[in-house]
Design an enzyme around this catalytic site. Structure first.
Site, mmCIF file in Angstrom:
data_model
loop_
_atom_site.group_PDB
_atom_site.id
_atom_site.type_symbol
_atom_site.label_atom_id
_atom_site.label_comp_id
_atom_site.label_asym_id
_atom_site.label_seq_id
_atom_site.Cartn_x
_atom_site.Cartn_y
_atom_site.Cartn_z
ATOM 1 N N ASP A 17 0.814 -1.226 0.000
ATOM 2 C CA ASP A 17 0.000 0.000 0.000
ATOM 3 C C ASP A 17 0.844 1.270 0.000
ATOM 4 O O ASP A 17 0.422 2.311 0.525
ATOM 5 C CB ASP A 17 -0.975 0.011 1.194
ATOM 6 C CG ASP A 17 -1.882 -1.195 1.200
ATOM 7 O OD1 ASP A 17 -2.202 -1.690 0.101
ATOM 8 O OD2 ASP A 17 -2.266 -1.637 2.296
ATOM 9 N N LYS A 70 1.875 2.048 -5.022
ATOM 10 C CA LYS A 70 2.446 1.470 -6.251
ATOM 11 C C LYS A 70 1.530 1.742 -7.444
ATOM 12 O O LYS A 70 2.003 2.058 -8.530
ATOM 13 C CB LYS A 70 2.641 -0.052 -6.090
ATOM 14 C CG LYS A 70 3.623 -0.422 -4.975
ATOM 15 C CD LYS A 70 3.739 -1.920 -4.796
ATOM 16 C CE LYS A 70 2.479 -2.582 -4.276
ATOM 17 N NZ LYS A 70 2.104 -2.200 -2.884
ATOM 18 N N GLY A 94 -4.480 -4.496 -3.767
ATOM 19 C CA GLY A 94 -5.459 -3.437 -4.068
ATOM 20 C C GLY A 94 -4.666 -2.218 -4.503
ATOM 21 O O GLY A 94 -4.029 -1.575 -3.681
ATOM 22 N N HIS A 95 -4.650 -1.945 -5.800
ATOM 23 C CA HIS A 95 -3.838 -0.852 -6.341
ATOM 24 C C HIS A 95 -4.757 0.257 -6.835
ATOM 25 O O HIS A 95 -5.573 0.038 -7.722
ATOM 26 C CB HIS A 95 -2.950 -1.364 -7.484
ATOM 27 C CG HIS A 95 -1.957 -2.392 -7.022
ATOM 28 N ND1 HIS A 95 -1.129 -3.064 -7.867
ATOM 29 C CD2 HIS A 95 -1.652 -2.846 -5.775
ATOM 30 C CE1 HIS A 95 -0.355 -3.893 -7.171
ATOM 31 N NE2 HIS A 95 -0.663 -3.785 -5.899
ATOM 32 N N GLN A 118 2.023 -6.195 -3.019
ATOM 33 C CA GLN A 118 2.504 -6.267 -1.624
ATOM 34 C C GLN A 118 3.794 -5.451 -1.476
ATOM 35 O O GLN A 118 3.989 -4.501 -2.199
ATOM 36 C CB GLN A 118 2.681 -7.723 -1.178
ATOM 37 C CG GLN A 118 1.364 -8.470 -0.973
ATOM 38 C CD GLN A 118 0.765 -9.052 -2.230
ATOM 39 O OE1 GLN A 118 1.435 -9.723 -2.991
ATOM 40 N NE2 GLN A 118 -0.516 -8.822 -2.459
ATOM 41 N N GLY A 122 -0.038 13.893 -4.062
ATOM 42 C CA GLY A 122 -1.493 13.763 -4.078
ATOM 43 C C GLY A 122 -1.862 12.501 -4.821
ATOM 44 O O GLY A 122 -1.014 11.854 -5.440
HETATM 45 P P1 GDP Z 1 -0.705 0.187 -3.527
HETATM 46 O O1 GDP Z 1 -1.284 -1.082 -3.005
HETATM 47 O O2 GDP Z 1 0.757 0.300 -3.237
HETATM 48 O O3 GDP Z 1 -1.021 0.438 -4.969
HETATM 49 O O4 GDP Z 1 -1.383 1.364 -2.703
HETATM 50 P P2 GDP Z 1 -2.968 1.516 -2.366
HETATM 51 O O5 GDP Z 1 -3.661 1.934 -3.592
HETATM 52 O O6 GDP Z 1 -3.453 0.317 -1.651
HETATM 53 O O7 GDP Z 1 -2.926 2.666 -1.273
HETATM 54 C C1 GDP Z 1 -2.361 3.906 -1.522
HETATM 55 C C2 GDP Z 1 -3.440 4.979 -1.304
HETATM 56 O O8 GDP Z 1 -2.808 6.253 -1.259
HETATM 57 C C3 GDP Z 1 -4.438 5.068 -2.444
HETATM 58 O O9 GDP Z 1 -5.682 5.481 -1.918
HETATM 59 C C4 GDP Z 1 -3.859 6.166 -3.340
HETATM 60 O O10 GDP Z 1 -4.858 6.832 -4.126
HETATM 61 C C5 GDP Z 1 -3.289 7.090 -2.302
HETATM 62 N N1 GDP Z 1 -2.122 7.891 -2.743
HETATM 63 C C6 GDP Z 1 -1.113 7.527 -3.567
HETATM 64 N N2 GDP Z 1 -0.190 8.511 -3.645
HETATM 65 C C7 GDP Z 1 -0.645 9.517 -2.860
HETATM 66 C C8 GDP Z 1 -0.124 10.797 -2.500
HETATM 67 O O11 GDP Z 1 0.947 11.202 -2.901
HETATM 68 N N3 GDP Z 1 -0.876 11.551 -1.640
HETATM 69 C C9 GDP Z 1 -2.069 11.121 -1.129
HETATM 70 N N4 GDP Z 1 -2.719 11.918 -0.289
HETATM 71 N N5 GDP Z 1 -2.586 9.922 -1.454
HETATM 72 C C10 GDP Z 1 -1.880 9.125 -2.292
HETATM 73 P P1 IMO Z 2 -0.873 -4.310 -2.181
HETATM 74 O O1 IMO Z 2 -0.421 -4.930 -3.480
HETATM 75 C C1 IMO Z 2 -0.971 -4.572 2.155
HETATM 76 C C2 IMO Z 2 -1.058 -8.579 3.896
HETATM 77 C C3 IMO Z 2 -2.285 -9.006 4.659
HETATM 78 C C4 IMO Z 2 -1.637 -9.903 5.704
HETATM 79 C C5 IMO Z 2 -0.543 -10.601 4.900
HETATM 80 C C6 IMO Z 2 -0.927 -11.982 4.371
HETATM 81 O O2 IMO Z 2 -2.160 -3.583 -2.268
HETATM 82 O O3 IMO Z 2 0.226 -3.530 -1.542
HETATM 83 P P2 IMO Z 2 -2.488 -12.763 2.364
HETATM 84 O O4 IMO Z 2 -3.942 -12.561 2.110
HETATM 85 O O5 IMO Z 2 -1.604 -12.243 1.283
HETATM 86 O O6 IMO Z 2 -2.147 -14.184 2.722
HETATM 87 O O7 IMO Z 2 -2.174 -11.897 3.711
HETATM 88 O O8 IMO Z 2 -0.246 -9.752 3.817
HETATM 89 N N1 IMO Z 2 -1.289 -8.114 2.507
HETATM 90 C C7 IMO Z 2 -1.213 -6.834 2.128
HETATM 91 N N2 IMO Z 2 -1.021 -5.716 2.859
HETATM 92 N N3 IMO Z 2 -1.081 -4.491 0.815
HETATM 93 C C8 IMO Z 2 -1.252 -5.609 0.068
HETATM 94 O O9 IMO Z 2 -1.206 -5.600 -1.266
HETATM 95 C C9 IMO Z 2 -1.368 -6.851 0.730
HETATM 96 N N4 IMO Z 2 -1.564 -8.122 0.321
HETATM 97 C C10 IMO Z 2 -1.503 -8.884 1.417
HETATM 98 O O10 IMO Z 2 -2.946 -7.912 5.246
HETATM 99 O O11 IMO Z 2 -1.024 -9.130 6.683
HETATM 100 MG MG MG Z 3 -2.864 -1.701 -1.812
#
Ligand code: GDP
Ligand code: IMO
Ligand code: MG
Length: 443
Positions: A13, A16, A40-41, A224, A415
């Site tokens: 999270d 990416k 979840g991207h 991840q 952002g």
């Molecule tokens: P990922 O799993 O690494 O792709 O990240 P996620 O999408 O799960 O979580 C990142 C969250 O931060 C998402 O809601 C993005 O829209 C948000 N985000 C990404 N870059 C920025 C940033 O520079 N500023 C803010 N405020 N939010 C961001």
């Molecule tokens: P992205 O790609 C954050 C965490 C789960 C748990 C551990 C094992 O969005 O960054 P699993 O279901 O994979 O066996 O769970 O890994 N986890 C993540 N945490 N971002 C993710 O993906 C994750 N995918 C799995 O919360 O701690």
């Molecule tokens: Mg994510």
């Protein structure tokens, strides 16, 4: 031509999805190499938020090839739902999506095992996403998994599924008191799913080989993060795949020498979802404020993310493990209201200072972070797209991170949106060919 890998440097999270979306302008092929729909991207375009679980975020850009490699585990039902959702958004999914025939299936019994195993662990649970990802990889390693190529062979699928269901039922029924899975029902359902996805299944290794030999730009989308890697994360509080750069070689069939650049995505602070040690965790109101400001709730399960200060021990470790060439720093704007900001530079353990991330769970649990205090900027930086326009204290914070992690930055995100980005380099693909100039997708 170049192959660029985007990896998470913390616990996932990191943002990416956003960074990959920004880099996609110069890419021809975007490929996922591991994980499943536990990811979840998020990509934000204008006011619209897109959350991808399986399909590479590159699908948002017209004319790009998206691949799910052999290292990914795929639940056909989740895949079909995601394709449907993407199409409803008016985005094309047809000749732009290819799925490896060596990728393994996530089957309904995997998800039930995931949920039941977690319940049995009680206080020792991992906090998985409950999507069946771990059990699917377990079967892969145990050599009883079912690959897409096996699924496409009706007789073979019948035979494998029948054996697996009877074996899985033994334990599920006797030990977990589950009613058991009915072979006919699952087989019929999966034959229906098959009709919807068979057109995407192919040997993606050949597409990648041809793309690389034709000089195309390949963007490998990690899911991840380093601290969730099965080998380098805090075992057992990890996911069941190699989310670090090695996963690109095994999960796509791209040899190490073909990888030109690794970009590590790093949040300006730290978060994690699920259980397990987290040395810089803030269990107080400061942590809650970071959660509120950063909207830190899981993109897959909606769980609140645990928040803490930037941990340079973790990111330095990630830089080494992944051979990170450049960092992409995200969510800097979330720190706008912090008067003081802290960077963990090492851990205090048993009268010693640790600079390297330890392997022992008991040591990690007892590590006390050593912090360097920095002044905040108390200014709204959201949307700033030039380094020069950042407040001086924000520049100092960025420079401190770069120094302490011993890695240069190429991107700073201020952002959620594409345009809320500072690009410190023209092109991450290391070539000067701009014939493939990026055009914003009309939405
Ligand atoms: P990922 O799993 O690494 O792709 O990240 P996620 O999408 O799960 O979580 C990142 C969250 O931060 C998402 O809601 C993005 O829209 C948000 N985000 C990404 N870059 C920025 C940033 O520079 N500023 C803010 N405020 N939010 C961001
Ligand atoms: P992205 O790609 C954050 C965490 C789960 C748990 C551990 C094992 O969005 O960054 P699993 O279901 O994979 O066996 O769970 O890994 N986890 C993540 N945490 N971002 C993710 O993906 C994750 N995918 C799995 O919360 O701690
Ligand atoms: Mg994510």
């Amino acid at each position: 031509m170049s192959v660029v890998v985007v990896v998470g440097t913390q616990w996932g999270d990191e943002g990416k999805g956003k960074i990959i979306d920004v880099l996609t302008k110069d890419a021809d092929v975007i490929a996922r190499y591991q994980g499943g729909h536990n990811a979840g991207h998020t990509v934000m375009i204008g006011e619209e938020e897109f959350v991808f679980h399986l399909i590479p975020t590159g699908i948002l850009h017209r004319g790009k090839i998206c691949i799910l490699g052999n290292g990914v585990v795929i639940d056909p039902c989740a895949l079909i739902n995601e394709i449907k959702w993407i199409r409803e958004k008016g985005i094309e999914v047809d000749n732009n999506l290819f799925i490896s025939d060596r990728a393994h299936l996530v089957l309904p019994y995997h998800q039930i095992y995931d949920i039941k195993d977690e319940k049995r662990r009680g206080d020792n649970k991992i906090g998985t996403t409950g999507r069946g990802i771990g059990p699917s990889y377990t079967d892969k390693i145990a050599r009883i998994g079912i690959r897409m190529a096996d699924y496409m062979d009706k007789d073979l699928f019948y035979e494998r599924l029948k054996t697996n269901i009877s074996e899985k039922n033994l334990f599920l029924v006797r030990y977990y008191g589950h009613e058991g899975f009915k072979f006919d029902e699952i087989f019929d359902r999966f034959m229906e799913y098959r009709k919807e996805i068979e057109g995407y299944i192919t040997d993606t290794n050949i597409i990648l080989k041809e793309s690389i030999s034709q000089g195309k730009n390949i963007l490998c989308e990690g899911a991840q993060g380093t601290m969730l890697d099965i080998d380098f994360g805090i075992y057992p509080f990890v996911t069941s795949s190699n989310s670090t750069v090695g996963g690109v070689c095994t999960g796509l069939g791209i040899a190490p020498g073909k990888i030109d650049r690794v970009i590590g995505v790093v949040k300006a602070y730290t978060t994690r979802v699920g259980e397990g040690p987290f040395p810089t965790e803030l269990s107080d109101s400061v942590g809650m404020r970071l959660r509120d400001q950063g909207k830190e709730y899981g993109a897959t399960t909606g769980r609140p993310r645990r928040c803490g200060w930037f941990d340079a021990v973790v990111v330095r470790y990630a830089a080494w493990i992944n051979g990170i060439d450049r960092l992409a720093l995200t969510k800097l704007d979330v720190l706008d209201r912090c008067e003081k900001i802290y960077i963990c530079t090492g851990y205090q353990y048993n009268g010693k200072i640790l600079k390297e991330f330890p392997s022992s769970l008991n040591i990690i649990k007892k590590c006390q972070p050593i912090y360097k205090e920095m002044d905040g900027w108390i200014e709204d930086i959201r949307g700033i797209d030039s380094f020069d326009d950042l407040p001086e204290n924000a520049k100092r914070y960025i420079e401190e991170i770069s120094n302490i992690v011993e890695t240069d930055l190429s991107i700073i995100s201020t952002g959620q949106r594409r345009e809320e980005t500072i690009l410190l380099e023209e092109n991450s693909f290391l070539n000067n060919d701009h014939s493939n100039q990026y055009k914003w997708r009309d939405t």
